[in-house]
Design an enzyme around this catalytic site. Structure first.
Site, PDB file in Angstrom:
ATOM      1  N   TYR A   1      -3.555  -4.407   1.845  1.00  0.00           N
ATOM      2  CA  TYR A   1      -2.605  -5.387   2.352  1.00  0.00           C
ATOM      3  C   TYR A   1      -3.288  -6.657   2.851  1.00  0.00           C
ATOM      4  CZ  TYR A   1       0.223  -1.078   2.599  1.00  0.00           C
ATOM      5  OH  TYR A   1       0.858   0.105   2.327  1.00  0.00           O
TER       6      TYR A   1
ATOM      7  N   HIS B   1      -4.631   6.065  -0.740  1.00  0.00           N
ATOM      8  CA  HIS B   1      -3.542   5.152  -1.090  1.00  0.00           C
ATOM      9  C   HIS B   1      -3.340   5.024  -2.595  1.00  0.00           C
ATOM     10  CE1 HIS B   1      -1.551   2.767   2.116  1.00  0.00           C
ATOM     11  NE2 HIS B   1      -2.479   3.312   2.863  1.00  0.00           N
TER      12      HIS B   1
END
Length: 297
Positions: free
Chosen positions: A54, A89
């Site tokens: 992110y 992830h």
């Protein structure tokens, strides 16, 4: 909540999705992260989700938490993905073997768990069948996954997650996080991000739904969030909150939902009517999942 260092793990119903600080969803003013996170603490949100994926989210979140350390010490909150829950992830973007075999992500994470450096091991991703395949494998090797983070699979246009919850529980998953109740900004007020993988037809249907809601003095984002929050079988709903107003609105939506349940009341008739019309608009796209990874990956 209980002290973070205790054996109890009490995650709030709403988890703060700090991925918004990457700026990928909308412009972020310089002071928003500090103001938003302080407001979140004040209103009882004590769990924050971030990732190296992110952008600068981790750095921004870390800087803010450091600034607020006197008001809100480390023992008062959880961080995902860091010491509390660490996810492998977007597991669909790598080979299955790279996730589960020796030297891969999960064996290394479980070593860190055994050493006491992290509390829980999880996986995140979009395709639910991939998450379940990994969870089953880990269960069969007697090393079950602690947490699953699924996104955009329990929202107004897609509820596939409900078909997997029982199976996840069966293979030992303790914590199930439902992220992106607005489907990565699809149901936010305004246009979704340009990069959003939704089809043109789905985007148009969502836009129609937003107009319908607005004409009846309803907010499509609030409708979408409360729809997701009404799912009782998950641990927490992860939503991006880019400014203090969004924090206030999210908590207000949650409190309104709680008040309705406490009084034994259903949603107002006008809201029920508009939601039914929205379901009809979205019906051609219901439970459609886009490809992840995309074909050109």
């Amino acid at each position: 909540m209980e002290n973070r260092k205790s054996n109890k793990f009490h995650v709030p119903e709403l988890t703060f999705g700090a991925g918004v600080f990457s700026g990928r969803y909308n412009h972020i003013e310089k002071d928003w992260p500090l103001l938003s996170i302080r407001r979140a603490f004040e209103l009882g949100i004590n769990a924050f989700d971030t990732s190296p994926y992110y952008g600068d989210s981790e750095k921004i979140l870390g800087s803010v938490l450091h600034t607020l350390r006197e008001e809100f010490p480390r023992s008062s909150y959880y961080i995902f993905t860091k010491a509390d829950i660490v996810y492998a992830h977007d597991v669909e973007f790598v080979k299955f073997e790279d996730v589960v075999e020796e030297g891969g992500a999960l064996p290394e994470l479980f070593k860190l768990k055994e050493q006491g450096k992290i509390r829980y091991v999880g996986i995140s991703g979009y395709p639910l069948d991939v998450l379940l395949k990994i969870a089953r494998f880990q269960y069969e090797r007697d090393q079950p996954i602690d947490a699953i983070l699924s996104y955009s699979h329990y929202c107004l246009h897609n509820i596939k997650l409900v078909n997997y919850i029982e199976e996840f529980r069966y293979v030992g998953v303790k914590y199930i996080m439902n992220a992106s109740p607005l489907s990565m900004g699809l149901f936010r007020n305004g246009e979704p991000p340009e990069w959003h993988p939704a089809s043109t037809d789905l985007r148009y249907a969502v836009a129609q739904s937003a107009v319908l809601a607005a004409r009846n003095n309803l907010n499509i984002s609030k409708l979408a969030l409360q729809f997701a929050l009404d799912l009782d079988d998950i641990t927490s709903t992860v939503i991006g909150l880019s400014n203090p107003n969004e924090v206030d609105e999210a908590i207000a939506s949650l409190k309104e939902l709680h008040a309705r349940k406490k009084r034994g009341k259903t949603i107002p008739e006008i809201e029920k009517k508009i939601l039914n019309e929205i379901y009809q608009i979205l019906e051609p796209h219901f439970n459609h999942s886009w490809e992840s990874p995309p074909k050109d990956h």
